[in-house]
Structures are given as C-alpha cells and as structure tokens.
Design a protein around this motif. Structure first.
Motif, PDB file in Angstrom:
ATOM      1  N   ARG A  27     -52.344 -59.283 136.589  1.00 30.84           N
ATOM      2  CA  ARG A  27     -51.463 -59.487 137.739  1.00 30.84           C
ATOM      3  C   ARG A  27     -50.074 -58.910 137.476  1.00 30.84           C
ATOM      4  N   PHE A  28     -49.571 -59.143 136.277  1.00 31.13           N
ATOM      5  CA  PHE A  28     -48.269 -58.606 135.896  1.00 31.13           C
ATOM      6  C   PHE A  28     -48.271 -57.085 135.974  1.00 31.13           C
ATOM      7  N   ASP A  29     -49.314 -56.453 135.453  1.00 27.82           N
ATOM      8  CA  ASP A  29     -49.396 -54.995 135.479  1.00 27.82           C
ATOM      9  C   ASP A  29     -49.413 -54.468 136.910  1.00 27.82           C
ATOM     10  N   ARG A  30     -50.092 -55.175 137.803  1.00 33.63           N
ATOM     11  CA  ARG A  30     -50.109 -54.732 139.201  1.00 33.63           C
ATOM     12  C   ARG A  30     -48.721 -54.874 139.830  1.00 33.63           C
ATOM     13  N   ASP A  31     -48.026 -55.958 139.503  1.00 37.84           N
ATOM     14  CA  ASP A  31     -46.655 -56.123 140.003  1.00 37.84           C
ATOM     15  C   ASP A  31     -45.754 -54.994 139.520  1.00 37.84           C
ATOM     16  N   VAL A  32     -45.835 -54.686 138.231  1.00 38.01           N
ATOM     17  CA  VAL A  32     -44.978 -53.646 137.661  1.00 38.01           C
ATOM     18  C   VAL A  32     -45.316 -52.286 138.275  1.00 38.01           C
ATOM     19  N   ALA A  33     -46.606 -51.996 138.448  1.00 37.30           N
ATOM     20  CA  ALA A  33     -47.003 -50.725 139.063  1.00 37.30           C
ATOM     21  C   ALA A  33     -46.441 -50.608 140.479  1.00 37.30           C
ATOM     22  N   ARG A  34     -46.456 -51.719 141.207  1.00 35.85           N
ATOM     23  CA  ARG A  34     -45.905 -51.716 142.571  1.00 35.85           C
ATOM     24  C   ARG A  34     -44.402 -51.433 142.540  1.00 35.85           C
ATOM     25  N   MET A  35     -43.708 -52.010 141.567  1.00 35.63           N
ATOM     26  CA  MET A  35     -42.277 -51.753 141.443  1.00 35.63           C
ATOM     27  C   MET A  35     -42.009 -50.304 141.043  1.00 35.63           C
ATOM     28  N   LEU A  36     -42.762 -49.799 140.067  1.00 33.15           N
ATOM     29  CA  LEU A  36     -42.527 -48.441 139.585  1.00 33.15           C
ATOM     30  C   LEU A  36     -42.886 -47.392 140.631  1.00 33.15           C
ATOM     31  N   ALA A  37     -43.734 -47.752 141.586  1.00 36.24           N
ATOM     32  CA  ALA A  37     -44.067 -46.818 142.661  1.00 36.24           C
ATOM     33  C   ALA A  37     -42.840 -46.493 143.513  1.00 36.24           C
ATOM     34  N   ARG A  38     -41.808 -47.328 143.415  1.00 32.32           N
ATOM     35  CA  ARG A  38     -40.564 -47.103 144.164  1.00 32.32           C
ATOM     36  C   ARG A  38     -39.462 -46.566 143.253  1.00 32.32           C
ATOM     37  N   ARG A  39     -39.864 -45.885 142.202  1.00 30.02           N
ATOM     38  CA  ARG A  39     -38.897 -45.429 141.203  1.00 30.02           C
ATOM     39  C   ARG A  39     -37.841 -44.493 141.796  1.00 30.02           C
ATOM     40  N   ALA A  40     -38.183 -43.776 142.831  1.00 31.29           N
ATOM     41  CA  ALA A  40     -37.207 -42.872 143.455  1.00 31.29           C
ATOM     42  C   ALA A  40     -35.983 -43.627 143.972  1.00 31.29           C
ATOM     43  N   GLU A  41     -36.129 -44.948 144.166  1.00 29.02           N
ATOM     44  CA  GLU A  41     -35.015 -45.757 144.667  1.00 29.02           C
ATOM     45  C   GLU A  41     -34.155 -46.344 143.540  1.00 29.02           C
ATOM     46  N   PHE A  42     -34.589 -46.205 142.278  1.00 33.75           N
ATOM     47  CA  PHE A  42     -33.852 -46.783 141.159  1.00 33.75           C
ATOM     48  C   PHE A  42     -32.478 -46.111 141.052  1.00 33.75           C
ATOM     49  N   VAL A  43     -31.516 -46.873 140.488  1.00 28.61           N
ATOM     50  CA  VAL A  43     -30.148 -46.378 140.383  1.00 28.61           C
ATOM     51  C   VAL A  43     -29.644 -46.497 138.947  1.00 28.61           C
ATOM     52  N   ASP A  44     -28.804 -45.550 138.570  1.00 25.98           N
ATOM     53  CA  ASP A  44     -28.164 -45.584 137.261  1.00 25.98           C
ATOM     54  C   ASP A  44     -26.973 -46.543 137.309  1.00 25.98           C
ATOM     55  N   VAL A  45     -26.772 -47.314 136.242  1.00 22.33           N
ATOM     56  CA  VAL A  45     -25.682 -48.291 136.205  1.00 22.33           C
ATOM     57  C   VAL A  45     -24.963 -48.208 134.864  1.00 22.33           C
ATOM     58  N   PRO A  46     -23.683 -48.610 134.828  1.00 22.37           N
ATOM     59  CA  PRO A  46     -22.981 -48.737 133.548  1.00 22.37           C
ATOM     60  C   PRO A  46     -23.378 -50.041 132.862  1.00 22.37           C
ATOM     61  N   CYS A  47     -22.789 -50.309 131.721  1.00 25.04           N
ATOM     62  CA  CYS A  47     -23.076 -51.541 130.987  1.00 25.04           C
ATOM     63  C   CYS A  47     -22.748 -52.759 131.855  1.00 25.04           C
ATOM     64  N   PRO A  48     -23.661 -53.708 132.000  1.00 24.93           N
ATOM     65  CA  PRO A  48     -23.404 -54.878 132.843  1.00 24.93           C
ATOM     66  C   PRO A  48     -22.402 -55.855 132.246  1.00 24.93           C
ATOM     67  N   ALA A  49     -22.067 -55.709 130.969  1.00 22.80           N
ATOM     68  CA  ALA A  49     -21.109 -56.628 130.339  1.00 22.80           C
ATOM     69  C   ALA A  49     -19.687 -56.078 130.367  1.00 22.80           C
TER      70      ALA A  49
END
Length: 337
Positions: A23-45
């Motif tokens: 189930r976890f792998d299916r969730d992650v695959a669903r998230m990674l399918a939207r990788r084009a929407e991912f954003v670069d960020v600086p250090c969160p701290a």
C-alpha cells in the motif's frame, strides 16, 4: 535485555509488513507520478542554499545544508500534492484499520502513556498552565485518550486531517478538527500545542511553527517530536534507516530545530532524545541481511552480546543526544500570542 523492552516488531507487527509495504509503495508511486509539480526549496531550518546530496531513495534527493546540516528533500512535493497523498492514502487507511488496532495495547502502554506523562512533567517543570491542549496530527487518538485519563487538562482538541483517522478520533469521543493545521480554526488560544512526528512531513516548517504560535497563549508551551538526523540508526544504516522515508521532508538536529524555533518567536526550553528503538532497528536490519556491521565493537553489542549489552547501549544513545527520536520544548515568547 528485559522481557518488557519495547521492540520494533511490537509496534510494527511482522505479519502486517508485506501488505503495508504494498500500500505504501502504491501511495508513493501516485505521488511520484506528479513529480513535474515538485519544487526546489532552500534549507527549512536556516534558509541557506548551500547543500550537498546526502541520500537518494525512492527517486528523491535528500540534501544536507552546508550551514546548519539539516537534511531535507528537494525538490519536494508542494502542498497540493501532499494533501492529495494523505487524503487518499491506502497506507494510512491500513494503519487505521489494521496496524494501529493490532498494536495499540503495546503502543498505549509503552509509547503513549509515557508520552503523556513526559508532557505533563514538562508543563510542571516549566510552570505552564494546563487548561487547553491541542494535539496537531492526533492520528488514532490514543495520546489524547491517555491525557484524558490523567485528567491534567480541562480541554483536549485533536487536529487530524486524514479522514479515516479523524473519524476514529471522533468515535473515541474526542473533540476533533478535521483539517490541516493551516486551515484549522480554534475558538480560543491553547496553553499547550503538542505535535508528535508531524513537522518532518510539513512542506514549509516555518509556516507550521507560525500557525502553532498563533494558537498558543503568550508563554504557552510547544512540544514537538521528530527524527533526529544525528540518531544512531540513521548514522549506521544511512538511507536504509526506516526514518529515511519519502513522507519525511525535513530532518532536523536539535541545534537546527532550536534555531528555527527561535527565528519564529519561541524561546527554546530543552531538547531530549529519549528514543528506545535505535539499536533494535539496526540489529533487525543486520539479522535480516539488509545491512552489515563490520565494526567488531558494534557487532559485539548488537549481535553477539545483545541480551547483556543492548539495553545499556540504547540508554547511552538516549541520554547523550544520539537517539533518532527527538523531543524539543519551547515557549511562545510573543507578547501578542
């Protein structure tokens, strides 16, 4: 080690592992399918942009800040993708329906009851009143139930955005706000805001901390737990540690989380690493053939003389800031709340 020592398998039963992973792998695959929407960020701290790649796992890059050494995923899924991930998670539904119920007795006695006691002790030690407590990310509701049993707080509010878990909290008779914290509406400020294993999942931790601060009365207490990137199992197993997870976007160390808190209107009170599973996690991976220990001393402690040395070694890790489970307490220092 004693018979009542908490183990990894006691809270994550082995007979549920295969289905949970599917189930976890299916969730992650669903998230990674939207990788084009991912954003670069600086250090969160510290917001620094200097970094070096620390891990790669699940096709994600775990960067290490060159200034404060926080580790973080970048590029990362934005809030829209994260909301879809959690609201439609097969894995979280399985935890709610199967894993939590099957392991709740152990979790209640060995995790949530001591957690409730520790939090009440923090309040007493730092002179915090115990009128209203808000738990952000209440999950199965066990922690709030344990606090209700102690009777230390006049009001308990559970904030839980995942629909199945929010429904479970309601069935337990808890006051529930079903929304991400950024959209949660509280009718009065709280004396304590507690959030266990949540901040590592948050896209923008600084926004999360600002929202928590606005929920708190002036002088109110914020209590957080999250992974400690300096923890033993992460140091030894690297990306093979179960803490290195595609849901975990942020990996602070006590100093960097303290820095972030102070930047957002809190005064740091204390940090602890009271975890009890680091050595057991590493041992289990070695016994399963998923990791190797070449250091003779560690092999002696974790394998050859585990019954005699394992417990004492874990105590050493916990008391010296070396467990991968971190607690941090801070006070709302804003006069305006």
């Amino acid at each position: 080690m004693s018979d009542d020592t908490l183990t990894e398998h006691a809270i994550r039963p082995a007979d549920t592992a295969a289905e949970q992973k599917r189930r976890f792998d299916r969730d992650v695959a669903r998230m990674l399918a939207r990788r084009a929407e991912f954003v670069d960020v600086p250090c969160p701290a510290c917001s620094g942009t200097g970094r070096a790649l620390r891990f790669q796992k699940h096709s994600l890059d775990y960067q290490e800040c060159s200034s404060c050494h926080t580790v973080y995923i970048s590029p990362r899924p934005p809030p829209t993708v994260l909301s879809d991930y959690y609201e439609n998670s097969e894995n979280y539904a399985y935890w709610n329906d199967v894993i939590f119920p099957s392991s709740e007795a152990t979790r209640r006695s060995r995790i949530f009851r001591p957690r409730a006691t520790r939090l009440v002790e923090l309040c007493r030690r730092h002179g915090v009143t115990t009128g209203t407590l808000v738990e952000v990310g209440a999950g199965f509701g066990t922690f709030c139930e344990e606090l209700a049993g102690i009777g230390a707080f006049e009001r308990l509010v559970a904030i839980e955005p995942t629909p199945q878990l929010a429904a479970t909290c309601r069935k337990r008779g808890l006051e529930v706000i079903q929304a991400p914290i950024e959209r949660a509406k509280l009718d009065a400020q709280a004396d304590v805001v507690a959030s266990f294993e949540v901040i590592e999942h948050i896209f923008q931790p600084s926004d999360f901390l600002e929202t928590c601060r606005r929920m708190l009365k002036p002088g109110g207490l914020l209590v957080l737990t999250c992974p400690n990137i300096d923890g033993f199992d992460i140091e030894v197993l690297g990306s093979g540690s179960p803490a290195i997870d595609p849901e975990h976007l942020n990996y602070f160390r006590p100093s960097s989380l303290g820095l972030l808190l102070e930047r957002h209107g809190y005064s740091l009170l204390e940090s602890q690493t009271p975890g009890v599973l680091d050595a057991d996690i590493v041992r289990n991976r070695v016994l399963a053939g998923e990791a190797a220990i070449t250091d003779r001393f560690l092999r002696r402690v974790l394998i050859d003389e585990w019954e005699r040395l394992g417990g004492a070694f874990q105590t050493f890790l916990s008391t010296n800031g070396l467990s991968s489970n971190m607690w941090i307490a801070a006070r709302n220092a804003s006069a305006a709340g």
